[in-house]
Design a protein around this motif. Structure first.
Motif, mmCIF file in Angstrom:
data_model
loop_
_atom_site.group_PDB
_atom_site.id
_atom_site.type_symbol
_atom_site.label_atom_id
_atom_site.label_comp_id
_atom_site.label_asym_id
_atom_site.label_seq_id
_atom_site.Cartn_x
_atom_site.Cartn_y
_atom_site.Cartn_z
ATOM 1 N N GLU A 359 -3.393 -10.194 10.270
ATOM 2 C CA GLU A 359 -4.854 -10.288 10.435
ATOM 3 C C GLU A 359 -5.476 -9.014 10.166
ATOM 4 O OE1 GLU A 359 -5.516 -12.441 14.074
ATOM 5 O OE2 GLU A 359 -4.527 -14.167 13.435
ATOM 6 N N GLU A 360 -4.990 -7.926 11.050
ATOM 7 C CA GLU A 360 -6.041 -6.820 10.859
ATOM 8 C C GLU A 360 -5.658 -6.343 9.380
ATOM 9 O OE1 GLU A 360 -4.233 -4.287 13.849
ATOM 10 O OE2 GLU A 360 -4.931 -5.580 15.486
ATOM 11 N N VAL A 361 -4.667 -6.356 8.834
ATOM 12 C CA VAL A 361 -4.590 -5.971 7.362
ATOM 13 C C VAL A 361 -5.616 -6.540 6.634
ATOM 14 C CG1 VAL A 361 -2.832 -5.529 5.678
ATOM 15 C CG2 VAL A 361 -2.099 -5.103 7.670
ATOM 16 N N GLU A 362 -5.412 -7.803 6.708
ATOM 17 C CA GLU A 362 -6.324 -8.806 5.792
ATOM 18 C C GLU A 362 -7.779 -8.201 6.136
ATOM 19 O OE1 GLU A 362 -6.703 -13.029 4.018
ATOM 20 O OE2 GLU A 362 -5.647 -12.869 6.023
ATOM 21 N N ARG A 363 -8.349 -8.098 7.338
ATOM 22 C CA ARG A 363 -9.379 -7.741 7.588
ATOM 23 C C ARG A 363 -9.966 -6.223 7.146
ATOM 24 N NH1 ARG A 363 -9.189 -7.457 12.921
ATOM 25 N NH2 ARG A 363 -8.983 -9.768 13.015
ATOM 26 N N ALA A 364 -9.237 -5.414 7.167
ATOM 27 C CA ALA A 364 -9.259 -4.032 6.790
ATOM 28 C C ALA A 364 -9.270 -4.140 5.080
ATOM 29 C CB ALA A 364 -8.180 -3.166 7.256
ATOM 30 N N LEU A 365 -8.667 -5.118 4.653
ATOM 31 C CA LEU A 365 -8.661 -5.304 2.907
ATOM 32 C C LEU A 365 -9.998 -5.698 2.648
ATOM 33 C CD1 LEU A 365 -6.775 -4.799 0.418
ATOM 34 C CD2 LEU A 365 -6.184 -7.062 0.719
ATOM 35 N N VAL A 366 -10.429 -6.942 3.329
ATOM 36 C CA VAL A 366 -11.588 -7.476 2.842
ATOM 37 C C VAL A 366 -12.764 -6.321 3.130
ATOM 38 C CG1 VAL A 366 -13.423 -9.222 3.842
ATOM 39 C CG2 VAL A 366 -11.014 -9.767 3.351
ATOM 40 N N ASP A 367 -12.775 -5.729 4.244
ATOM 41 C CA ASP A 367 -14.046 -4.527 4.638
ATOM 42 C C ASP A 367 -13.692 -3.301 3.796
ATOM 43 O OD1 ASP A 367 -14.658 -6.396 6.618
ATOM 44 O OD2 ASP A 367 -13.523 -5.444 8.131
ATOM 45 N N ALA A 369 -11.337 -0.782 4.079
ATOM 46 C CA ALA A 369 -11.075 0.120 4.943
ATOM 47 C C ALA A 369 -10.001 0.855 4.565
ATOM 48 C CB ALA A 369 -10.921 -0.533 6.263
ATOM 49 N N PHE A 370 -9.050 0.443 3.587
ATOM 50 C CA PHE A 370 -8.134 1.328 2.980
ATOM 51 C C PHE A 370 -8.558 2.266 2.016
ATOM 52 C CE2 PHE A 370 -5.861 -2.698 4.148
ATOM 53 C CZ PHE A 370 -4.956 -2.312 5.157
ATOM 54 N N GLU A 371 -7.791 3.364 1.885
ATOM 55 C CA GLU A 371 -8.388 4.388 1.317
ATOM 56 C C GLU A 371 -6.747 4.877 0.630
ATOM 57 O OE1 GLU A 371 -10.434 8.891 1.559
ATOM 58 O OE2 GLU A 371 -10.414 7.418 3.427
ATOM 59 N N LEU A 372 -7.142 5.552 -0.860
ATOM 60 C CA LEU A 372 -6.084 6.297 -1.327
ATOM 61 C C LEU A 372 -6.116 7.869 -1.408
ATOM 62 C CD1 LEU A 372 -5.265 4.375 -4.870
ATOM 63 C CD2 LEU A 372 -4.314 4.103 -2.599
ATOM 64 N N TYR A 373 -4.869 8.386 -0.871
ATOM 65 C CA TYR A 373 -4.681 9.689 -0.854
ATOM 66 C C TYR A 373 -3.828 10.098 -1.915
ATOM 67 C CZ TYR A 373 -6.841 10.736 3.607
ATOM 68 O OH TYR A 373 -7.512 10.892 4.783
ATOM 69 N N TYR A 374 -3.836 11.502 -2.477
ATOM 70 C CA TYR A 374 -3.149 11.952 -3.673
ATOM 71 C C TYR A 374 -2.275 13.134 -3.298
ATOM 72 C CZ TYR A 374 -5.860 8.395 -6.321
ATOM 73 O OH TYR A 374 -6.263 7.071 -6.618
ATOM 74 N N GLN A 375 -1.049 13.162 -3.559
ATOM 75 C CA GLN A 375 -0.488 14.352 -3.356
ATOM 76 C C GLN A 375 0.061 14.873 -4.848
ATOM 77 O OE1 GLN A 375 3.323 14.377 -1.220
ATOM 78 N NE2 GLN A 375 3.018 16.488 -0.490
ATOM 79 N N PRO A 376 -0.472 16.112 -5.085
ATOM 80 C CA PRO A 376 0.051 16.573 -6.408
ATOM 81 C C PRO A 376 1.604 16.846 -6.505
ATOM 82 C CG PRO A 376 -1.756 17.792 -5.476
ATOM 83 C CD PRO A 376 -1.184 17.005 -4.371
ATOM 84 N N LEU A 391 -0.932 7.514 -2.504
ATOM 85 C CA LEU A 391 -0.442 7.194 -1.174
ATOM 86 C C LEU A 391 -1.667 6.124 -0.441
ATOM 87 C CD1 LEU A 391 1.105 10.622 -0.427
ATOM 88 C CD2 LEU A 391 2.255 8.530 -1.139
ATOM 89 N N LEU A 392 -1.119 5.086 -0.043
ATOM 90 C CA LEU A 392 -2.154 4.144 0.821
ATOM 91 C C LEU A 392 -2.206 4.867 2.030
ATOM 92 C CD1 LEU A 392 -3.736 1.803 0.613
ATOM 93 C CD2 LEU A 392 -1.848 0.462 1.491
ATOM 94 N N ARG A 393 -3.559 4.940 2.596
ATOM 95 C CA ARG A 393 -3.946 5.273 3.945
ATOM 96 C C ARG A 393 -4.829 4.159 4.503
ATOM 97 N NH1 ARG A 393 -0.084 7.797 2.868
ATOM 98 N NH2 ARG A 393 0.356 10.036 3.101
ATOM 99 N N TRP A 394 -4.624 4.138 6.059
ATOM 100 C CA TRP A 394 -5.385 3.177 6.584
ATOM 101 C C TRP A 394 -6.393 3.871 7.776
ATOM 102 C CZ3 TRP A 394 -3.233 -1.645 9.383
ATOM 103 C CH2 TRP A 394 -4.235 -2.687 9.901
ATOM 104 N N PRO A 395 -7.611 4.461 7.502
ATOM 105 C CA PRO A 395 -8.172 5.168 8.285
ATOM 106 C C PRO A 395 -8.553 4.102 9.750
ATOM 107 C CG PRO A 395 -8.995 5.587 6.348
ATOM 108 C CD PRO A 395 -8.358 4.485 6.190
ATOM 109 N N GLN A 396 -8.452 4.851 11.128
ATOM 110 C CA GLN A 396 -8.702 3.927 12.110
ATOM 111 C C GLN A 396 -10.072 4.303 12.775
ATOM 112 O OE1 GLN A 396 -6.462 1.437 13.231
ATOM 113 N NE2 GLN A 396 -6.040 1.737 10.960
ATOM 114 N N PRO A 397 -10.702 3.643 13.627
ATOM 115 C CA PRO A 397 -12.010 3.820 14.129
ATOM 116 C C PRO A 397 -11.870 5.177 15.265
ATOM 117 C CG PRO A 397 -11.548 1.489 14.522
ATOM 118 C CD PRO A 397 -10.249 2.118 13.916
ATOM 119 N N ASP A 398 -10.459 5.535 15.588
ATOM 120 C CA ASP A 398 -10.582 6.597 16.522
ATOM 121 C C ASP A 398 -10.421 8.009 15.891
ATOM 122 O OD1 ASP A 398 -8.000 6.306 15.637
ATOM 123 O OD2 ASP A 398 -6.876 6.134 17.386
#
Length: 614
Positions: A359-367, A369-376, A391-398
């Motif tokens: 449920e949290e993943v789905e909410r984050a996807l709708v909002d 909240a997910f971000e892509l990082y890139y490693q050279p 690389l997929l990253r999920w930033p948290q409120p904290d």
């Protein structure tokens, strides 16, 4: 005009045929139809009873349906069999003609069992199907004096017998069709649909009478290896063998079914918990632990079993089956398989945690909240960025950041819809960044990881095509799809098909974690691969560990032999980088060169590199 003796009145004959034809149209149950047809035949012939005797699967005549037999002999005659050439029935069957016997006890072909029942006389009419006799309709006299029917009555009786034979064949066909619809064609066991309906009805009865039930979900460990090494014929033979062994292992009142694939189910009633279910599960474990023959040897096969109880672990068919499946999953994936596991609250809590996570993943996807990082991924000669891995990253409120390993496993295993949605999000975001960098003049490819389940999913190619259409100006060779060696080998034919379709679009491929899987060399030539990524576990031991040096050298040699590039992952020291250069590794990735970074930071890195080259 006077009617001849024993001639059948027109109204009586018409009524007899009408009774049979109406019953043939209205009755769906053969026995109900037969009773009406038998009554009409007995009445028309002036007899007391009628019976249907058919050839069974063993080629013997079997007494199957009857009407008017003396009460003391009803149970005795049901299922009674005798040689197909014996008695009056055998004579009618052999000749294909009606046979009337006025004094049955005195007849040389009389059978003792029928004489003992008080049978005075009978008439046997053969049932024909496709020109062959399949049984007889018998009219019998027990109390009345047997009188041979005249020609007209015999004609009517033969018509009734033909209707009975046709009805029997139709009913048998319907039974076969129904059995085919309700049963698995490979194993002969009830299928998923039939079993679920049976389970629902059994639960209704169990609630009413206070009965206790146990449901087991049985999954085969090793089945995939049998299919892979021996082909589908070996897999099918194994499933048939499993069905036979299950039949021998369970108790008389237990029900087994095949849910699909290599998954079976067992429903049993018990009085003592957990002793009885544990005992049955133990027999199943022993019966299904075997070595299956495949080309060039054998494969070890054993079951993983999940057990749920009614009413404690579920009161509906869906909840009970779901909880037994969760217990099986616990036995298979968390405890190593080849054992039985009872559903419990710890498993239930893990499920609730997983559901909250999804449920949290789905909410984050709708909002968003997910971000892509890139490693050279850089060239060790000049440190220039050649490829960047998304690389997929999920930033948290904290302020912390969750890595994919903390949630993607559950997403992939338990929500195909979320897996596809996250995959589309990563692909769309990566392509949008790649298109932007291309417009700015930065010639850098973007590498996107694709999980085994996502890559082999039927919807993957469609999602990929849609994502590419959203970035029409992007050079297709700037997209590299990374799949693990395990994913490629999970279904080699499917993987090859998808990869060829992608290559036709201009997309390139890298095999991630190469060397950590199995059968690498045997299957590499089957796949259209552009790069191999050496697993970080082999890089970590460089330059000191001789075994790791040997493995890395071998992988580089393999890549060169097949004409593909090599990327070393997890490069963290200058010594590792230098050793890899000496071995001929042309691309490297790791903290020694750059850590994963947000797209904005990577853009600045690309800008600086571009300025330096200019």
């Amino acid at each position: 005009m006077t009617m001849p003796d024993n001639a059948v009145p027109a109204a009586e004959g018409f009524q007899a045929l009408r009774t049979v034809i109406e019953a043939l149209s209205l009755e769906t149950d053969f026995e109900a139809f037969f009773r009406k047809a038998a009554g009409a035949a007995a009445s028309l012939a002036g007899g007391d009873a009628a019976a249907l005797i058919l050839l069974n699967d063993h080629g013997r005549l079997e007494y199957q349906f009857f009407l008017g037999v003396p009460p003391a002999y009803r149970t005795r005659f049901l299922g009674f069999t005798f040689d197909r050439h014996s008695g009056i029935a055998g004579e009618a069957l052999d000749s294909g003609q009606p046979v009337f016997v006025a004094d049955y006890p005195a007849h040389p072909k009389a059978l003792a069992a029928f004489v003992a029942s008080g049978l005075r006389g009978n008439m046997a009419l053969p049932l024909l199907h496709g020109g062959a006799a399949v049984g007889v309709l018998v009219v019998s006299w027990f109390d009345r004096t047997p009188v041979e029917p005249d020609r007209e009555r015999v004609t009517l009786l033969r018509t009734i017998a033909a209707q009975v034979g046709a009805a029997r064949q139709r009913w048998q066909l319907e039974q076969r069709l129904q059995h085919r619809a309700d049963h698995d064609t490979l194993t002969g066991l009830p299928n998923r649909g039939y079993f679920l309906e049976h389970l629902r009805q059994t639960l209704i009865s169990a609630r009413r009478y206070g009965r206790y039930l146990a449901l087991m979900v049985i999954d085969l460990d090793g089945f995939k290896a049998v299919n892979d090494r021996g082909g589908h014929a070996a897999g099918d033979a194994l499933l048939r063998e499993v069905a036979l062994r299950l039949r021998d292992a369970v108790r008389g009142g237990d029900m087994i079914a095949r849910l699909g694939g290599d998954e079976f189910v067992l429903l049993m009633e018990y009085q003592r918990w957990p002793d009885e279910p544990a005992g049955v599960a133990g027999r199943v474990l022993q019966a299904l632990s075997m070595r299956a023959p495949v080309t060039g040897g054998t494969v070890a096969v054993a079951p993983s079993i999940g057990i749920a109880a009614f009413p404690d672990d579920g009161t509906t068919a869906e909840s009970l089956l779901g909880n037994a499946d969760l217990a099986m999953y616990e036995a298979k994936h968390r405890r190593g398989g080849r054992q039985a596991c009872f559903f419990n609250q710890a498993i239930a809590q893990a499920v609730r945690r997983r559901e909250r996570l999804l449920e949290e993943v789905e909410r984050a996807l709708v909002d968003g909240a997910f971000e892509l990082y890139y490693q050279p991924i850089v060239s060790p000669d000049n440190g220039a960025t050649v490829v960047v891995e998304a690389l997929l990253r999920w930033p948290q409120p904290d302020g912390s950041v969750r890595l994919p390993g903390s949630f993607m496993v559950d997403v992939e295993r338990h929500s195909r819809r979320l897996m596809q949605a996250l995959g589309r999000h990563v692909l769309n975001s990566a392509l949008a960044h790649a298109a932007a960098w291309q417009e700015q003049g930065y010639e850098v490819a973007v590498s996107v990881n694709v999980s085994a389940r996502e890559f082999l999913d039927e919807g993957f190619l469609g999602s990929l095509t849609e994502a590419l259409a959203a970035s029409p100006g992007l050079a297709r060779e700037h997209l590299v799809l990374e799949i693990t060696e395990t994913a490629a080998l999970e279904d080699l034919d499917r993987a090859r098909s998808v990869m060829l379709a992608c290559r036709a679009l201009g997309i390139r491929f890298a095999i991630d974690d190469f060397g950590a899987g199995h059968a690498s060399l045997a299957n590499l030539r089957e796949l259209p691969v552009d790069r191999l990524k050496i697993d970080r576990v082999f890089v970590a031991g460089l330059p000191a560990t001789e075994a790791d040096r040997a493995v890395v050298k071998a992988i580089v040699a393999v890549a060169q032999a097949f004409g593909v590039g090599v990327v070393a992952e997890g490069v963290e020291t200058a010594a590792q980088a230098q050793t890899l250069r000496e071995f001929g590794c042309t691309l490297m990735q790791g903290y020694h060169f750059a850590r994963p970074m947000p797209a904005v930071q990577l853009t600045e890195r690309l800008r600086q590199e571009h300025c330096q080259r200019a």
